[in-house]
Design an enzyme around this catalytic site. Structure first.
Site, PDB file in Angstrom:
ATOM      1  N   GLU A   1       0.825  -1.213   0.000  1.00  0.00           N
ATOM      2  CA  GLU A   1       0.000   0.000   0.000  1.00  0.00           C
ATOM      3  C   GLU A   1       0.865   1.271   0.000  1.00  0.00           C
ATOM      4  O   GLU A   1       0.441   2.305  -0.496  1.00  0.00           O
ATOM      5  CB  GLU A   1      -0.921   0.006   1.223  1.00  0.00           C
TER       6      GLU A   1
ATOM      7  N   HIS B   1       9.194 -26.075   0.968  1.00  0.00           N
ATOM      8  CA  HIS B   1       8.618 -27.259   0.312  1.00  0.00           C
ATOM      9  C   HIS B   1       7.454 -26.875  -0.590  1.00  0.00           C
ATOM     10  O   HIS B   1       6.649 -27.712  -0.961  1.00  0.00           O
ATOM     11  CB  HIS B   1       8.187 -28.264   1.384  1.00  0.00           C
TER      12      HIS B   1
ATOM     13  N   LYS C   1     -14.049   0.657  -3.470  1.00  0.00           N
ATOM     14  CA  LYS C   1     -14.987   0.980  -2.377  1.00  0.00           C
ATOM     15  C   LYS C   1     -16.246   1.641  -2.953  1.00  0.00           C
ATOM     16  O   LYS C   1     -17.376   1.321  -2.561  1.00  0.00           O
ATOM     17  CB  LYS C   1     -14.315   1.902  -1.361  1.00  0.00           C
TER      18      LYS C   1
HETATM   19  O1  F6P Z   1      -8.930   2.180   9.604  1.00  0.00           O
HETATM   20  P1  F6P Z   1      -9.894   2.298   8.487  1.00  0.00           P
HETATM   21  O2  F6P Z   1     -10.202   3.706   8.097  1.00  0.00           O
HETATM   22  O3  F6P Z   1     -11.155   1.507   8.756  1.00  0.00           O
HETATM   23  O4  F6P Z   1      -9.210   1.661   7.166  1.00  0.00           O
HETATM   24  C1  F6P Z   1      -8.798   0.324   7.142  1.00  0.00           C
HETATM   25  C2  F6P Z   1      -7.818   0.100   6.044  1.00  0.00           C
HETATM   26  O5  F6P Z   1      -8.420   0.388   4.775  1.00  0.00           O
HETATM   27  C3  F6P Z   1      -7.510   1.126   3.964  1.00  0.00           C
HETATM   28  O6  F6P Z   1      -7.894   2.446   3.957  1.00  0.00           O
HETATM   29  C4  F6P Z   1      -7.499   0.561   2.569  1.00  0.00           C
HETATM   30  O7  F6P Z   1      -8.755   0.459   2.075  1.00  0.00           O
HETATM   31  C5  F6P Z   1      -6.163   0.940   4.627  1.00  0.00           C
HETATM   32  O8  F6P Z   1      -5.244   1.919   4.287  1.00  0.00           O
HETATM   33  C6  F6P Z   1      -6.555   0.940   6.083  1.00  0.00           C
HETATM   34  O9  F6P Z   1      -5.559   0.400   6.880  1.00  0.00           O
END
Ligand code: F6P
Length: 428
Positions: free
Chosen positions: A269, A290, A401
């Site tokens: 990331e 393995h 998302k």
């Molecule tokens: O802590 P949050 O805002 O729920 O996000 C969870 C995770 O999702 C992300 O934003 C990635 O979608 C990560 O960077 C982060 O660690």
């Protein structure tokens, strides 16, 4: 943390000592920028100040009501779960730790059915306070607690940012709430409330975690030859620039398996940007000798292999045996065998010209994990500086998302349209 980069040189992709010496001038500049970022508490860099800015007493006081829990259930995803899971799965405790960091209905139901919810502390963690998976899982957990006749508000605390659904919920129900430190991206938050709360409930020495991290911080310096963290970051970067676009990350301890998962998020990331980056491939030693080693030794020349181990561990003897051909094992110990496997695999990679780096800590304990976690964060930031990447953002995750939210009727998103317009070529 000890970083041995000797085997990173002279392999394929080829990195020479001269190449590394040349890069060291850039490491000095990178260190200056990192130190400035720390001094200014700048976004992202401020995570490297956590060894001194995290407040273990405040964390312990906030979780004190849950100290006699039989289990702690962390509901969070990505950086809001993997750091805590690295500590809790890496250390032993009488109190069990569970993580709901996915929305698999079968797994969630099995887990909730297996828990005595009246004896379980629920730790809901979300930096943004809006993550669909975390909030959905929390609603499911809350319902399960109510169905079990358990007062969920008595068992629940949250760790979140200043705003968002989770903060509103905590305020509405007067839940104990820990703050996610400002300016710390999720994947860099293990040394804060985010990673330490669950570990505190399990009774771990969170001061020792921070002390190990502080030791590694004190080793940050203007040369990769003086800082184990920068040695790893700079060497990984230099090899990636030469074609080692995969980093096979292979701890030789079951207690470090979750640490490899945490590393994968950190590396992917933070560094996967602008068509660049180094793909973390999780492995476990000796198990994956393995399964994966054939590829590392005889596959494409596109890898760095990172071997991680504690130099001290509790051991277990292998009994003497009269079984044909096994006498060489009898009387040895599993630890001796594992170390022999580690060194043999390291040498086998070198013999096949596959660059590899050795990372060692004394023990998998609070201090050792603190060193490793901080060391890898600093290594990642150093790599990002050398590659001129925006290490602390993750814009590419937003598309999916929006698409998921659109598919669920949570708003009009072009991304959801794209999902509906999928090209199909089904073979049945
Ligand atoms: O802590 P949050 O805002 O729920 O996000 C969870 C995770 O999702 C992300 O934003 C990635 O979608 C990560 O960077 C982060 O660690």
């Amino acid at each position: 943390m000890h970083t041995d980069i000797g085997n990173a040189l002279g392999g394929d992709p080829a990195l020479t000592r001269d190449g590394l010496d040349e890069l060291d001038a850039d490491v000095a500049t990178a260190h200056e920028r990192i130190a400035d970022g720390m001094a200014d508490d700048a976004f992202g860099y401020t995570a490297l100040n956590l060894p001194e800015t995290a407040d273990p007493d405040r964390i312990r006081n906030a979780v004190a009501p849950f100290a006699d829990s039989e289990a702690v259930l962390t509901v969070g995803i990505g950086g809001s779960a993997l750091g805590a899971a690295t500590l809790c799965n890496g250390l032993e405790s009488e109190t069990d730790a569970y993580f709901l960091d996915n929305v698999d209905p079968e797994h969630t139901s099995r887990l909730l059915d297996s828990l005595d919810l009246s004896r379980t502390a629920v730790n809901v963690v979300s930096n943004s306070g809006t993550t669909a998976e975390t909030l959905s899982n929390f609603l499911v957990v809350r319902e399960a607690m109510a169905d079990a006749g358990v007062d969920w508000a008595e068992q629940t605390f949250v760790t979140t940012g200043p705003e968002g659904n989770l903060r509103n919920l905590a305020t509405k129900h007067d839940l104990p709430a820990l703050d996610v430190p400002e300016g710390v991206p999720g994947r860099f938050s293990v040394l804060s409330t985010v990673g330490l709360a669950a570990a505190a409930i399990q009774g771990h020495d969170i001061e020792a975690v921070l002390a190990g991290a502080a030791e590694e911080r004190d080793r940050l310096a203007g040369s990769l030859y003086d800082s184990p963290a920068y040695a790893y970051g700079a060497t990984s970067y230099a090899l990636a620039e030469r074609g080692a676009v995969t980093n096979a990350f292979m701890p030789y301890a079951e207690s470090l398996e979750t640490f490899a998962e945490w590393f994968a998020q950190l590396w992917a990331e933070s560094l996967g940007k602008d068509g660049r980056g180094q793909t973390p491939a999780r492995a476990l030693g000796a198990t994956d000798q393995h399964s994966q080693l054939q590829l590392y030794r005889a596959g494409p020349r596109d890898k760095l292999v990172t071997l991680v181990r504690p130099t001290e561990r509790a051991d277990r003897g292998i009994p003497e045996t009269d079984l044909e051909g096994l006498s060489y094992l009898g009387g040895q110990s599993l630890g001796t065998l594992l170390d022999a496997e580690f060194e043999a695999t390291e040498a086998s990679l070198t013999a096949a010209n596959c660059p590899n780096v050795r990372i060692e800590i004394d023990r998998v304990d609070e201090r050792g994990l603190g060193e490793l976690l901080f060391g890898m964060e600093a290594a990642c930031i150093c790599y990002g500086e050398l590659a001129d990447l925006s290490t602390f953002t993750q814009p590419a995750v937003e598309w999916g998302k929006k698409a998921a939210r659109g598919l669920l009727g949570g708003g009009e998103f072009a991304e959801a349209q794209a999902v509906r317009g999928k090209d199909r070529l089904v073979v049945e």
